[in-house]
Design a protein around this motif. Structure first.
Motif, PDB file in Angstrom:
ATOM      1  N   ILE A 273       0.791  -1.165  -0.039  1.00 22.00           N
ATOM      2  CA  ILE A 273      -0.018  -0.179   0.110  1.00 22.00           C
ATOM      3  C   ILE A 273       0.892   1.197   0.067  1.00 22.00           C
ATOM      4  O   ILE A 273       0.537   2.221  -0.810  1.00 22.00           O
ATOM      5  N   GLY A 274       1.936   1.480   0.783  1.00 22.26           N
ATOM      6  CA  GLY A 274       2.724   2.306   1.030  1.00 22.26           C
ATOM      7  C   GLY A 274       3.545   2.573  -0.119  1.00 22.26           C
ATOM      8  O   GLY A 274       3.752   3.775  -0.730  1.00 22.26           O
ATOM      9  N   THR A 275       3.965   1.618  -0.887  1.00 17.48           N
ATOM     10  CA  THR A 275       4.769   1.796  -1.939  1.00 17.48           C
ATOM     11  C   THR A 275       3.994   2.297  -3.339  1.00 17.48           C
ATOM     12  O   THR A 275       4.221   3.302  -4.122  1.00 17.48           O
ATOM     13  N   ASP A 276       2.656   1.835  -3.528  1.00 18.21           N
ATOM     14  CA  ASP A 276       1.924   2.568  -4.342  1.00 18.21           C
ATOM     15  C   ASP A 276       1.158   3.770  -4.230  1.00 18.21           C
ATOM     16  O   ASP A 276       1.294   4.438  -5.154  1.00 18.21           O
ATOM     17  N   ALA A 277       0.825   4.119  -2.866  1.00 15.19           N
ATOM     18  CA  ALA A 277       0.711   5.515  -2.426  1.00 15.19           C
ATOM     19  C   ALA A 277       1.717   6.490  -2.865  1.00 15.19           C
ATOM     20  O   ALA A 277       1.522   7.735  -3.276  1.00 15.19           O
ATOM     21  N   ARG A 278       3.012   6.145  -2.513  1.00 18.62           N
ATOM     22  CA  ARG A 278       4.168   6.930  -2.527  1.00 18.62           C
ATOM     23  C   ARG A 278       4.262   7.294  -3.940  1.00 18.62           C
ATOM     24  O   ARG A 278       4.677   8.519  -4.352  1.00 18.62           O
ATOM     25  N   PHE A 279       4.205   6.512  -4.852  1.00 17.12           N
ATOM     26  CA  PHE A 279       4.350   6.796  -6.193  1.00 17.12           C
ATOM     27  C   PHE A 279       3.524   7.584  -6.783  1.00 17.12           C
ATOM     28  O   PHE A 279       3.865   8.896  -7.481  1.00 17.12           O
ATOM     29  N   GLU A 280       2.009   7.726  -6.397  1.00 15.46           N
ATOM     30  CA  GLU A 280       1.138   8.615  -6.610  1.00 15.46           C
ATOM     31  C   GLU A 280       0.995   9.976  -6.076  1.00 15.46           C
ATOM     32  O   GLU A 280       1.116  11.291  -6.752  1.00 15.46           O
ATOM     33  N   ILE A 281       1.737  10.003  -4.756  1.00 14.25           N
ATOM     34  CA  ILE A 281       1.908  11.007  -4.067  1.00 14.25           C
ATOM     35  C   ILE A 281       3.175  11.958  -4.610  1.00 14.25           C
ATOM     36  O   ILE A 281       3.257  13.414  -4.720  1.00 14.25           O
ATOM     37  N   GLU A 282       4.234  11.236  -4.776  1.00 14.88           N
ATOM     38  CA  GLU A 282       5.485  11.914  -5.558  1.00 14.88           C
ATOM     39  C   GLU A 282       5.107  12.527  -6.994  1.00 14.88           C
ATOM     40  O   GLU A 282       5.381  13.742  -7.404  1.00 14.88           O
ATOM     41  N   LYS A 283       3.975  12.024  -7.698  1.00 18.03           N
ATOM     42  CA  LYS A 283       3.609  12.724  -8.878  1.00 18.03           C
ATOM     43  C   LYS A 283       2.725  13.901  -8.625  1.00 18.03           C
ATOM     44  O   LYS A 283       2.775  14.999  -9.414  1.00 18.03           O
ATOM     45  N   GLN A 284       1.935  14.270  -7.430  1.00 17.46           N
ATOM     46  CA  GLN A 284       1.342  15.069  -7.069  1.00 17.46           C
ATOM     47  C   GLN A 284       2.211  16.330  -6.744  1.00 17.46           C
ATOM     48  O   GLN A 284       2.150  17.313  -6.942  1.00 17.46           O
ATOM     49  N   LEU A 285       3.329  15.816  -5.830  1.00 18.13           N
ATOM     50  CA  LEU A 285       4.116  16.917  -5.005  1.00 18.13           C
ATOM     51  C   LEU A 285       5.019  17.166  -6.086  1.00 18.13           C
ATOM     52  O   LEU A 285       6.114  18.164  -5.843  1.00 18.13           O
ATOM     53  N   GLU A 286       5.619  16.335  -7.078  1.00 16.48           N
ATOM     54  CA  GLU A 286       6.426  16.435  -7.915  1.00 16.48           C
ATOM     55  C   GLU A 286       7.975  16.618  -7.087  1.00 16.48           C
ATOM     56  O   GLU A 286       8.782  17.348  -7.480  1.00 16.48           O
ATOM     57  N   MET A 287       8.062  15.873  -6.254  1.00 19.34           N
ATOM     58  CA  MET A 287       9.248  15.551  -5.534  1.00 19.34           C
ATOM     59  C   MET A 287       9.301  14.225  -4.818  1.00 19.34           C
ATOM     60  O   MET A 287       8.195  13.518  -4.584  1.00 19.34           O
ATOM     61  N   LYS A 288      10.591  13.709  -4.394  1.00 19.80           N
ATOM     62  CA  LYS A 288      10.723  12.554  -3.518  1.00 19.80           C
ATOM     63  C   LYS A 288       9.705  12.657  -2.212  1.00 19.80           C
ATOM     64  O   LYS A 288       9.710  13.738  -1.602  1.00 19.80           O
ATOM     65  N   VAL A 289       9.172  11.408  -1.883  1.00 16.43           N
ATOM     66  CA  VAL A 289       8.517  11.211  -0.370  1.00 16.43           C
ATOM     67  C   VAL A 289       8.978  10.322   0.185  1.00 16.43           C
ATOM     68  O   VAL A 289       9.352   9.056  -0.331  1.00 16.43           O
ATOM     69  N   ASN A 290       9.101  10.397   1.315  1.00 20.67           N
ATOM     70  CA  ASN A 290       9.276   9.619   2.683  1.00 20.67           C
ATOM     71  C   ASN A 290       8.033   9.168   3.360  1.00 20.67           C
ATOM     72  O   ASN A 290       7.889   9.778   4.324  1.00 20.67           O
ATOM     73  N   LEU A 291       7.522   8.190   3.113  1.00 18.93           N
ATOM     74  CA  LEU A 291       6.223   7.746   3.521  1.00 18.93           C
ATOM     75  C   LEU A 291       6.344   6.718   4.507  1.00 18.93           C
ATOM     76  O   LEU A 291       6.670   5.629   4.197  1.00 18.93           O
ATOM     77  N   LYS A 292       5.910   7.074   5.589  1.00 19.03           N
ATOM     78  CA  LYS A 292       5.558   5.848   6.689  1.00 19.03           C
ATOM     79  C   LYS A 292       4.257   5.657   7.075  1.00 19.03           C
ATOM     80  O   LYS A 292       3.559   6.613   7.492  1.00 19.03           O
TER      81      LYS A 292
END
Length: 321
Positions: A273-292
């Protein structure tokens, strides 16, 4: 926050007395494709989508701007029979929206019969005194000759101002739908800056993206009992001066047994879930994301006014001003 996160629209248009602007809603039974269509028009993901009904829980405002003017879309939960307080909130949100907008787009599927849910929506629409566009979605799933009988069937039920068959998935006839909407909007100034795409806080967008990935990954009996709470959202610079956003989020579920399923064996499901969500969030923010991600149990939260409010479903938001 939106500009900093890279959420922008279709370019600026100068103020002009010939511009049209207004509020439009998509209504229909759950899982008919309202959020997918809105995302297609806007050109990016704002509302989450899945093949499970009742995915959208809040009214979501997105904005489309071009040389003709501005459409403010208010996406709504599907109209359905409420089974708990959260369900009541969703239905109230949908029905309140009908009263507030300038144009209604009623989405249906190209099926050769009108079911109970559609009949109830049609009865509500018969008392509405504003333009109604019938949008027959998912035409990519049937043959062209199968659409005409559907049009005739709905024409006998209600005198629609326009009928537009579309495919939200591949974009067929979506431009025709936008043209039809502009035809019925009043002339007036724009409500938002031309580069605005949504009025939703970034925290809510991120929470919904995480919930979307949970909907895709989890078994059918769990998703309606989950919410997502953003505990921390902070941008920083890495040692090589590149921006990164740290996000801590908690998936809320109703049962102890669900918590184990969400985490999965060895944490595999939560990691997915975290891997899939991080991919989408990074597209929205246009930067790397560290998601926990964490998982907590809040039993029967969908029937708790306090917990619903904590997770972003406040009944006061639906009250008359």
């Amino acid at each position: 926050m939106l500009a900093a996160s890279g959420i922008t629209g279709n370019g600026a248009t100068a103020n002009n007395e010939n511009l049209k602007s207004g509020f439009v809603t998509f209504i229909g039974r759950p899982n008919v494709g309202k959020s997918t269509l809105m995302n297609n028009i806007i050109g990016q993901k704002i509302a989450i989508t899945s093949n499970k009904p009742q995915t959208t829980r809040n009214r979501i405002q997105t904005v489309y701007t071009d040389e003709r003017g501005q459409i403010v879309f208010v996406d709504t939960p599907g109209i359905h029979k409420a089974k708990n307080k959260l369900g009541e909130y969703m239905v109230n949100a949908a029905e309140r929206t009908i009263k507030d907008v300038d144009v209604i787009c009623y989405l249906v599927e190209p099926k050769a019969f009108i079911g109970e849910a559609e009949s109830k929506i049609l009865e509500r629409l018969k008392n509405v005194k504003k333009p109604i566009i019938l949008v027959i979605n998912k035409i990519d799933m049937v043959k062209k000759e199968e659409v005409l009988p559907v049009i005739d069937m709905y024409r006998k039920e209600l005198e629609f101002d326009e009928i537009v068959p579309v495919s939200a998935r591949n974009g067929n006839n979506v431009e025709d739908l936008k043209e039809a909407i502009f035809d019925y909007l009043p002339y007036g100034p724009m409500y938002y800056d031309a580069d605005t795409v949504t009025d939703q806080p970034m925290r809510q967008i991120i929470a919904e993206l995480i919930r979307e990935k949970a909907l895709y990954c989890l078994e059918d009996e769990i998703p309606h009992g989950i919410a997502v709470e953003i505990n921390m959202l902070k941008e920083r610079q890495t040692t090589n001066k590149k921006p990164i956003t740290d996000i801590d989020a908690t998936i809320i579920c109703e049962r102890d047994s669900h918590k184990g399923i969400i985490i999965g064996k060895g944490g595999n499901m939560l990691k997915r879930i975290g891997t899939d969500a991080r991919f989408e969030i990074e597209k929205q923010l246009e930067m790397k994301v560290n998601l926990k991600l964490w998982v907590k149990v809040k039993k029967e939260w969908r029937d708790s006014d306090i917990l619903m409010k904590n997770f972003g479903y406040d009944k006061k938001d639906l009250a008359d001003n």
